[in-house]
Design an enzyme around this catalytic site. Structure first.
Site, PDB file in Angstrom:
ATOM      1  CE  LYS B  80      42.058  16.474  35.800  1.00 37.93           C
ATOM      2  NZ  LYS B  80      40.852  16.102  36.249  1.00 37.93           N
ATOM      3  CB  SER B 155      40.859  14.811  39.891  1.00 41.57           C
ATOM      4  OG  SER B 155      40.079  15.281  38.802  1.00 41.57           O
ATOM      5  CB  SER B 179      37.479  16.761  39.185  1.00 43.71           C
ATOM      6  OG  SER B 179      37.465  15.612  39.943  1.00 43.71           O
TER       7      SER B 179
END
Lengths: 95, 480
Positions: B80, B155, B179
């Site tokens: 990420k 997210s 997330s």
């Protein structure tokens, strides 16, 4: 809440907002605060303890973590403006 | 040779690499080919690294020389974009850090480098991890591999999508209010939010510091467990990481017995509003499945759970407004020239931050302002403690709690973008784990068919602090 409240918050947060953004956030904050207001209805015991995380007073030795200079080049590389190895900022005193 | 990426697991890949059925370079190339074919449409990667094959060559050397080989040596991993890899861009999908190069490795990255993984690239996300759809990315939405008209979740949407579409074998994400678990559920993969403090956050960009945790994405529970075991552990560089983890025993594949394991179903779920009827039906079926597997099912009560979202969306903006203050354009990141030094802040933040980040900063500034601090921030912390206690009591009664991961399957791109509150309400089942600090895992548990597209659904399992092993054991049993 009014537009001037949003303006004050934006000033405190050091963010410039457009007129359109101010209108949008005024509407959004109203809706969100209206929703989160339900926490006010919770009856909690007086002196209820507030805990943010389990760990307390996590200490480390009062000394540098890194060997001096090893990260200097990489960090200086990220400065928006620099002079040699110095971070350059605008002057804060009036002439 | 053709590598069957769809059915590949860490252990299968490891075995093949050791036996030299294929090399790390060939494995990495297979993923690169797949990325080239699919990611134009899905847009899960913000950057595919240019040195993937060089990294794979190093891993091949390590295997050839039998030099400290681990289960992860040569395994292709996606990361990420809010986790730092030294020398590479880490932008948190924000214009603020578009050209920011990380100056050090996050602890989780250092651990994975030591293990010999191959980093494929950095994945798309909501800007600074604020959102649940990746629509808040400054670089465009990540589409759901199961239906390109829908979001991948967020997210960590990019990390979920790359694993779902076989564009990486495993991936790292971060979870502040769901997330990892929500995008895992939307994309039909496994995602774990570890216990608060189980994984070092040194080198992950802070969003909500009393909530954030780094965790794994994988196709199988076993792979998620392997990745978790590599990244977990106490770290002196993160004062919130848990020193008890130092002595945490390495999880072994024990024989998990169903005898005496009690599963709790919160009775509050039945009354919760805004839940897709298919989700409720699917959940009931899964409860039945656990019964058939021999588990004891109990109804439990979490009396304050209905306040979870209100508490979360009070505390989160407060923490966000504090954490985002560092992005002032002075030392790194975007700087826009203003009339003077202070004006630089106003202009840099105005240009660098997207709408959701600004919204949370303004809201958080309000919540922390002197007149409202007690009514909002302090009160929310008190209610947070009540919720924590609800879980504490529940875990005296049961070993595992289960709920759906999300109130519905992946929604359409653009469906909720103009209504921030509606998007916040999506987090109803995931937020409580972050409030309580407990670990939770989302595992695929079926599909909802919409217009001939099969949309994945997720089942969420919660355990008490530090008991990820329970989650893995039970989830593996459920997975079959």
């Amino acid at each position: 809440m009014e537009i001037k409240d949003i303006e004050k918050l934006a000033k405190l947060a050091r963010i410039e907002l457009t007129e359109e953004e101010k209108q949008t956030y005024l509407k959004d904050l109203g809706a969100i605060l209206n929703y989160v207001d339900q926490i006010k209805t919770v009856v909690a015991g007086v002196g209820e303890e507030r805990n943010v995380g389990e760990l307390r007073n996590v200490m480390r030795a009062d000394q540098g973590e890194n060997i001096s200079g090893v990260n200097t080049e990489a960090i200086v590389q990220e400065f928006p403006t620099k002079q040699g190895n110095y971070l350059k900022v605008k002057k804060i005193l009036e002439n | 040779m053709i590598i069957d990426l769809k059915n590949l697991t860490i252990k299968k890949a490891h075995e093949a690499l050791i036996k030299r059925d294929y090399t790390c370079v060939e494995l990495a190339q297979a993923y690169l080919d797949n990325i080239k074919e699919k990611d134009g449409e899905i847009h899960a990667y913000l950057e595919v690294f240019s040195d993937v094959l060089e990294q794979a060559k190093v891993a091949d050397e390590r295997i050839k020389n039998n030099d400290n080989i681990t289960l992860l040596t040569g395994i292709p991993v996606a990361v990420k974009d809010n986790i730092l890899i030294k020398g590479r861009i880490a932008s948190s999908a924000s214009k603020m850090l578009e050209n920011y190069h990380a100056t050090y490795d996050a602890t989780v990255i250092k651990k994975l480098k030591d293990a010999g993984v191959v980093f494929l690239g950095r994945t798309n996300m909501d800007e600074f991890a604020m959102g649940g759809s990746t629509e808040n990315s400054a670089y465009g939405v990540t589409k759901n591999p199961h239906d390109l008209e829908r979001v991948s979740g967020g997210s960590s949407g990019g990390s979920a999508a790359v694993v779902a579409a076989d564009m990486a074998l495993i991936a790292l994400g971060s979870d502040t209010g769901g997330s990892i678990r929500q995008p895992a559920s939307f994309c039909g993969v496994v995602g774990l939010k570890p216990t608060y403090g189980a994984v070092s956050r040194y080198g992950v960009m802070a969003m909500g510091s009393s909530f954030d945790q780094i965790g794994p994405f994988a196709k199988t529970v076993e792979d998620a467990q392997i990745l978790f075991d590599f990244i977990k552990g106490w770290d002196e560089k993160d004062s919130t990481s848990n020193p008890k983890e130092k002595s945490c025993p390495v999880v072994k594949n024990s024989d998990f017995s169903t005898t005496g394991v009690r599963i709790g179903i919160p009775k509050e779920i039945a009354g919760a509003e805004g839940i897709d009827p298919e989700i409720k039906k699917n959940f009931t079926e899964n409860v039945e499945k656990f019964k058939k597997l021999g588990y004891e099912i109990q109804e439990i009560s979490l009396p304050n759970i209905s306040y979870s979202l209100a508490v979360y969306y009070t505390l989160i903006p407060a923490e966000v407004s504090s954490n985002m203050a560092r992005f002032d354009g002075v030392r790194y990141g975007l700087r826009i020239d203003g009339q003077n030094g202070v004006d630089d802040y106003f202009k840099s933040k105005a240009t660098g931050f997207g709408p959701e980040v600004k919204r949370r900063i303004i809201l958080g500034t309000y919540i922390l302002s002197s007149g409202y601090y007690d009514a909002y921030y302090n009160k929310a912390n008190i209610v947070r403690d009540l919720i924590k206690n609800d879980y504490k009591k529940a875990f005296e009664q049961v070993d595992i709690i289960i709920t759906p991961t999300t109130p519905g399957p992946a929604f359409k791109i653009g469906e909720k973008i103009n209504d921030p509150l509606a998007l916040y309400l999506e987090d109803i089942f995931t937020v409580p784990a972050n409030l309580a600090g407990i670990p939770a895992i989302s595992v695929p548990c079926g599909f909802k068919e919409v217009n001939n597209k099969k949309l994945p659904l997720g089942l969420q399992l919660f355990a008490n602090n530090g008991l990820e092993k329970y989650l893995f054991d039970l989830a593996k049993h459920f997975e079959g």
